[in-house]
Write an enzyme that holds these catalytic residues in place. Structure first.
Site, PDB file in Angstrom:
ATOM      1  N   HIS A 106     -30.515 -54.750  55.324  1.00 31.14           N
ATOM      2  CA  HIS A 106     -31.760 -54.720  54.521  1.00 31.14           C
ATOM      3  C   HIS A 106     -31.615 -54.383  52.962  1.00 31.14           C
ATOM      4  CE1 HIS A 106     -34.634 -54.633  58.423  1.00 31.14           C
ATOM      5  NE2 HIS A 106     -33.873 -55.613  58.181  1.00 31.14           N
ATOM      6  N   GLU A 200     -37.772 -41.720  71.295  1.00 30.45           N
ATOM      7  CA  GLU A 200     -38.549 -41.790  72.183  1.00 30.45           C
ATOM      8  C   GLU A 200     -38.326 -43.639  72.488  1.00 30.45           C
ATOM      9  OE1 GLU A 200     -42.488 -42.935  69.501  1.00 30.45           O
ATOM     10  OE2 GLU A 200     -42.212 -40.794  70.444  1.00 30.45           O
TER      11      GLU A 200
END
Length: 237
Positions: A106, A200
């Protein structure tokens, strides 16, 4: 050592003080992504885009690599021909931790790009839309960042590495941004073991064979220690 492709996302650098898209009070919440992270936004208001990336660049330069960056750099130094580090992050914390040849799909905050001629160079700390390109002298300087709607860099190299990988590991990624979100499927189709290391579970967590949850600064060094001790993953393809 087995051939390992490691994809890192914003979660790798979050503990260094670099915010993610999901931070409630972070830099991203003060700007509309359509205004600062698209070619159209740059065409409308280049000064606003530079303001945003100047703030991100200052944040990056003030940050320091955390134990997860140092662990990945240590792993790469131990087996430079076997470990391919791919990052969605535009910071240089992996390099400052000692990693080399990081694949920045990116782009990078520390690099500048001419929107007219395509010339690239090291960016100053503060960029200005009136600054001329060193190559063509046109005032078309932009951050060398892949914006929404633009094609990521080095995709051929990344896809080749995924096909050859014995193991694919995603660290600190949300699983929301393509094509990176599809790398786990490409690697698995080629026979690689797959592992997610994340604070998570991501939206693509179900596609991984195994996952470990917790702060990157804790779980990444622990995993790297296992790899270097030869205690990770399944054996080969």
């Amino acid at each position: 050592m087995e051939r390992i492709v490691i994809l890192t996302g914003a979660g790798l650098s979050a503990e260094s003080g670099l915010g993610t898209f999901r931070d409630k009070d972070g830099l991203w919440t003060r700007y509309d992504l359509n205004d600062v992270a698209t070619p159209e936004g740059f065409a409308r208001n280049p000064a606003l885009v530079h303001e945003f990336y100047n703030a991100r660049r200052a944040n990056c330069l003030a940050a320091s690599p955390n134990p997860a960056h140092h662990a990945l750099a240590r792993l790469q130094r131990a087996a430079p021909d076997s470990v391919c580090l791919v990052t969605q992050n535009v910071d240089d914390l992996l390099e400052r931790a000692g990693a080399a040849d990081v694949v920045h799909m990116h782009g990078q905050l520390t690099r500048a790009l001419c929107a007219d001629c395509g010339h690239r160079w090291d960016a100053p700390q503060v960029m200005d839309p009136s600054a001329p390109c060193p190559a063509c002298a046109r005032p078309a300087t932009r951050p060398d960042i892949v914006w929404f709607g633009e094609y990521p860099y080095y995709m051929d190299r990344i896809e080749h590495a995924l096909i050859q990988a014995d193991m694919f590991v995603a660290i600190g990624t949300s699983g929301n941004v393509y094509p990176a979100a599809g790398f786990v499927q490409q690697a698995a189709a080629a026979g690689a073991a797959t592992l997610e290391l994340n604070l998570e579970a991501s939206t693509t967590a179900g596609l991984f064979e195994d996952r470990r949850l917790g702060p990157a600064s804790q779980i990444v060094p622990a995993w790297v220690d296992e790899v270097l001790a030869g205690k990770h993953g399944r054996q080969g393809k």
